[in-house]
Design an enzyme around this catalytic site. Structure first.
Site, PDB file in Angstrom:
ATOM      1  N   GLY A 140      -4.604  -4.189  -4.434  1.00 19.15           N
ATOM      2  CA  GLY A 140      -5.503  -3.206  -4.862  1.00 19.15           C
ATOM      3  C   GLY A 140      -4.819  -1.909  -5.098  1.00 19.15           C
ATOM      4  O   GLY A 140      -4.092  -1.353  -4.227  1.00 19.15           O
ATOM      5  N   HIS A 141      -5.019  -1.491  -6.382  1.00 23.37           N
ATOM      6  CA  HIS A 141      -4.189  -0.197  -6.866  1.00 23.37           C
ATOM      7  C   HIS A 141      -5.246   0.824  -7.038  1.00 23.37           C
ATOM      8  O   HIS A 141      -6.229   0.574  -7.901  1.00 23.37           O
ATOM      9  CB  HIS A 141      -3.267  -0.489  -8.125  1.00 23.37           C
ATOM     10  CG  HIS A 141      -2.235  -1.246  -7.718  1.00 23.37           C
ATOM     11  ND1 HIS A 141      -1.473  -1.668  -8.791  1.00 23.37           N
ATOM     12  CD2 HIS A 141      -1.411  -1.700  -6.595  1.00 23.37           C
ATOM     13  CE1 HIS A 141      -0.397  -2.338  -8.203  1.00 23.37           C
ATOM     14  NE2 HIS A 141      -0.311  -2.354  -6.954  1.00 23.37           N
TER      15      HIS A 141
ATOM     16  N   LYS B 294       2.124   2.431  -5.136  1.00 24.49           N
ATOM     17  CA  LYS B 294       2.441   2.107  -6.383  1.00 24.49           C
ATOM     18  C   LYS B 294       1.999   2.351  -7.669  1.00 24.49           C
ATOM     19  O   LYS B 294       2.430   2.665  -8.654  1.00 24.49           O
ATOM     20  CB  LYS B 294       3.048   0.663  -6.387  1.00 24.49           C
ATOM     21  CG  LYS B 294       3.874   0.057  -5.035  1.00 24.49           C
ATOM     22  CD  LYS B 294       4.365  -1.248  -5.376  1.00 24.49           C
ATOM     23  CE  LYS B 294       3.119  -2.387  -4.863  1.00 24.49           C
ATOM     24  NZ  LYS B 294       2.849  -2.115  -3.594  1.00 24.49           N
TER      25      LYS B 294
ATOM     26  N   THR C   5      -6.219 -11.411   3.292  1.00 27.50           N
ATOM     27  CA  THR C   5      -7.138 -10.765   2.680  1.00 27.50           C
ATOM     28  C   THR C   5      -8.357 -11.561   2.495  1.00 27.50           C
ATOM     29  O   THR C   5      -9.584 -11.194   1.685  1.00 27.50           O
ATOM     30  CB  THR C   5      -6.748  -9.985   1.402  1.00 27.50           C
ATOM     31  OG1 THR C   5      -6.337 -11.023   0.498  1.00 27.50           O
ATOM     32  CG2 THR C   5      -5.666  -9.051   1.574  1.00 27.50           C
TER      33      THR C   5
ATOM     34  N   GLY D 196     -11.041  -2.968   2.377  1.00 24.57           N
ATOM     35  CA  GLY D 196     -11.809  -1.979   3.218  1.00 24.57           C
ATOM     36  C   GLY D 196     -11.166  -1.896   4.794  1.00 24.57           C
ATOM     37  O   GLY D 196     -11.616  -0.751   5.395  1.00 24.57           O
TER      38      GLY D 196
ATOM     39  N   GLN E  32       2.097  -5.813  -3.066  1.00 24.19           N
ATOM     40  CA  GLN E  32       2.130  -5.852  -1.632  1.00 24.19           C
ATOM     41  C   GLN E  32       3.671  -5.060  -1.494  1.00 24.19           C
ATOM     42  O   GLN E  32       3.981  -4.291  -2.834  1.00 24.19           O
ATOM     43  CB  GLN E  32       2.380  -7.391  -1.256  1.00 24.19           C
ATOM     44  CG  GLN E  32       1.121  -7.858  -1.100  1.00 24.19           C
ATOM     45  CD  GLN E  32       0.454  -8.700  -2.342  1.00 24.19           C
ATOM     46  OE1 GLN E  32       1.395  -9.474  -2.903  1.00 24.19           O
ATOM     47  NE2 GLN E  32      -0.899  -8.604  -2.498  1.00 24.19           N
TER      48      GLN E  32
ATOM     49  N   ASP F 294       0.853  -1.252  -0.017  1.00 29.52           N
ATOM     50  CA  ASP F 294      -0.158   0.026   0.082  1.00 29.52           C
ATOM     51  C   ASP F 294       1.085   1.304   0.192  1.00 29.52           C
ATOM     52  O   ASP F 294       0.560   2.166   0.676  1.00 29.52           O
ATOM     53  CB  ASP F 294      -1.185  -0.049   1.371  1.00 29.52           C
ATOM     54  CG  ASP F 294      -1.872  -1.295   1.138  1.00 29.52           C
ATOM     55  OD1 ASP F 294      -2.129  -1.369   0.064  1.00 29.52           O
ATOM     56  OD2 ASP F 294      -1.823  -1.840   2.374  1.00 29.52           O
TER      57      ASP F 294
HETATM   58  P1  IMP Z   1      -2.829 -12.722   1.529  1.00 31.30           P
HETATM   59  O1  IMP Z   1      -1.899 -12.161   0.890  1.00 31.30           O
HETATM   60  O2  IMP Z   1      -4.011 -12.559   1.461  1.00 31.30           O
HETATM   61  O3  IMP Z   1      -2.508 -14.416   2.212  1.00 31.30           O
HETATM   62  O4  IMP Z   1      -2.709 -12.108   3.106  1.00 31.30           O
HETATM   63  C1  IMP Z   1      -1.335 -12.263   3.765  1.00 31.30           C
HETATM   64  C2  IMP Z   1      -0.722 -10.892   4.531  1.00 31.30           C
HETATM   65  O5  IMP Z   1      -0.422 -10.071   3.425  1.00 31.30           O
HETATM   66  C3  IMP Z   1      -1.833 -10.161   5.212  1.00 31.30           C
HETATM   67  O6  IMP Z   1      -1.286  -9.489   6.548  1.00 31.30           O
HETATM   68  C4  IMP Z   1      -2.294  -9.132   4.492  1.00 31.30           C
HETATM   69  O7  IMP Z   1      -2.885  -8.169   4.985  1.00 31.30           O
HETATM   70  C5  IMP Z   1      -1.229  -8.818   3.643  1.00 31.30           C
HETATM   71  N1  IMP Z   1      -1.469  -8.184   2.309  1.00 31.30           N
HETATM   72  C6  IMP Z   1      -1.792  -8.965   1.159  1.00 31.30           C
HETATM   73  N2  IMP Z   1      -2.136  -8.244   0.147  1.00 31.30           N
HETATM   74  C7  IMP Z   1      -1.788  -6.953   0.597  1.00 31.30           C
HETATM   75  C8  IMP Z   1      -1.737  -5.793   0.054  1.00 31.30           C
HETATM   76  O8  IMP Z   1      -2.087  -5.445  -1.070  1.00 31.30           O
HETATM   77  N3  IMP Z   1      -1.397  -4.529   0.709  1.00 31.30           N
HETATM   78  C9  IMP Z   1      -1.163  -4.942   1.950  1.00 31.30           C
HETATM   79  N4  IMP Z   1      -1.205  -6.005   2.690  1.00 31.30           N
HETATM   80  C10 IMP Z   1      -1.443  -6.912   1.867  1.00 31.30           C
END
Ligand code: IMP
Length: 434
Positions: A39-40, A15, A123, A299, A222, A12
């Site tokens: 999410g961008h 990017k 997520t 969200g 990420q 976040d």
């Molecule tokens: P997952 O990728 O859904 O398995 O989540 C694993 C960890 O990565 C969790 O702490 C999520 O909140 C974090 N995470 C996954 N995608 C994002 C993102 O786009 N932005 C910030 N944190 C993310």
């Protein structure tokens, strides 16, 4: 020149805006990891658009590709594409790697089920369970499988070997297995026709593009501290978020790529896991609100923290960052802030980002401050370049550069594409390193 854009902290970092800004100089924009957990949010041509899986370069009419290590949810792709069309953007070439692993409904259900015991704060997009299936080599299903004539057979084979797990998590009963499989087959078969025209080999197509003098921008999802290997395990995602992941996952020669780290002026973290410089106070809340720190995908509110030079130095190393782009500097305006310069635990000090962060406390150095910046002032700073930035902001940038050993090339002062200071930034910050 080719480039990789990577988030420096826990994702976040903004990017999307930087990729959108840079995209006009590149022929291809490529996503190399993650899935629709990302999410961008981009503000382009006065329109706000959120993309989850399609690279943001699509808004500039560039060729875009989704690399083979992206966990692919066909519905998210279809929705992203509809969003692009409905906002009046005209996409260029869109390529989805046929090796991408599919996210299936049971991955999403398993993610929710497993969260109850593992508490990683995912997520719940099914990324972890799909990654497990990828590693199993038998239980995975790819885009190639989806669009092939034997999708039904592959789906049944995969699901059969997962049957016990699906029953264990209450996703199916022994009796409902066949009906559940049939439902998935019907849903995904409908997606297949929409996906098939975009499927191909990203490695071959990009290889050819490079041979023909085309340029490539690779976009990570990420941030580096969520990397499956280098991140704050177990509170990480399931792919290589670091810049090196781009080369392994796309299958491309790293030599000609410049590595750009995106560093938000302050870190944020969403989900579980340690966050040394987290601000559990009014300032944290203020940053969260003024920076609109709420997950684009889920969200969820993002926790905000003080700048962390220890984490950034680590990030610079594991990514091989050659330049930083600072985002959301405007959010820190009017606030007194400091940066962590080392960590301390039981009298022990370290400048190295610890493997296990629990118990380590950040130690801060000087305080920074610069006044609020109006949009008109920000536009003047864009014209005036680095020298016209407020002193407190320049001081912070200078310290960040000296601590990490990496110069800064851009400073973003607004979500708007055009309000990004680029002039003189790289050369002035290089001077700090000489
Ligand atoms: P997952 O990728 O859904 O398995 O989540 C694993 C960890 O990565 C969790 O702490 C999520 O909140 C974090 N995470 C996954 N995608 C994002 C993102 O786009 N932005 C910030 N944190 C993310």
């Amino acid at each position: 020149m080719n480039a990789v854009v990577v988030g420096a902290y826990w994702g976040d970092e903004g990017k999307g805006k930087i990729v959108d800004l840079l995209a006009s100089d590149f022929d291809w924009v490529v996503r190399y990891n993650g899935g629709d957990n990302a999410g961008h949010t981009i503000v382009a041509e006065g329109k706000k658009i959120v993309l989850h899986i399609i690279p943001s370069g699509i808004l500039n009419g560039k060729s875009v590709a989704i690399g083979p290590d992206v966990f692919f949810n066909p519905l998210s792709f279809i929705k992203d594409l509809e969003e692009v069309h409905s906002k009046g953007f005209s996409p260029g070439r869109i390529l989805i790697d046929e090796r991408c692993h599919l996210i299936l409904p049971y991955h999403i259900a398993l993610d929710s089920g497993q969260e109850k015991s593992q508490n990683i704060g995912t997520t719940k997009r099914g990324i972890g369970p799909a990654a497990k299936d990828k590693a199993s080599r038998i239980e995975n299903i790819t885009v190639a499988d989806l669009i092939s004539g034997n999708f039904s057979q592959r789906l049944l084979q995969a699901m059969n070997s997962k049957k016990a797990e699906l029953v264990q998590y209450g996703i199916i009963s022994e009796d409902s297995f066949a009906a559940y499989a049939e439902k998935i087959f019907a849903e995904y078969s409908a997606y297949s026709d929409k996906i098939a025209p975009f499927a191909g080999s990203v490695a071959y197509e990009l290889h050819e593009a490079v041979a023909n003098g085309k340029s490539i921008l690779m976009e990570g999802a990420q941030g580096a501290l969520l990397d499956i290997v280098h991140g704050t395990r177990p509170y990480v995602t399931s792919s290589n978020t670091v810049a090196g992941g781009a080369f392994a996952n796309i299958g491309i020669n790293p030599k000609s790529f410049r590595i750009i780290g995106i560093v938000k002026a302050y870190p944020t973290r969403v989900g579980e896991g340690p966050f040394p410089t987290q601000l559990d106070n009014e300032l944290g809340k203020q940053i969260q609100e003024e920076g609109f720190e709420f997950g684009a995908t889920t969200g969820r509110p993002r926790k905000a923290g003080m700048p962390d030079f220890v984490a950034l130095k680590y990030s610079a190393i594991i990514n091989g960052v050659e330049e930083w782009a600072i985002t959301k500097a405007d959010v820190l305006a009017g606030k007194r802030f400091s940066a962590a310069v080392y960590y301390e635990k039981d009298g022990e000090k370290t400048k190295k980002f610890p493997l296990k962060l629990e118990g380590w406390k950040p130690v801060y150095d000087k305080e920074y401050f610069f006044p609020t910046i109006s949009e008109q002032q920000a536009m003047e700073m864009v014209k005036g370049g680095y020298d016209s930035l407020p002193e407190g902001l320049k001081e912070y940038i200078k310290d960040l550069v000296q601590y990490t050993g990496v110069p800064v090339s851009m400073v973003s002062l607004s979500p708007k594409r055009e309000i990004t200071v680029i002039k003189n930034v790289l050369e002035r910050t290089w001077e700090c390193l000489r």
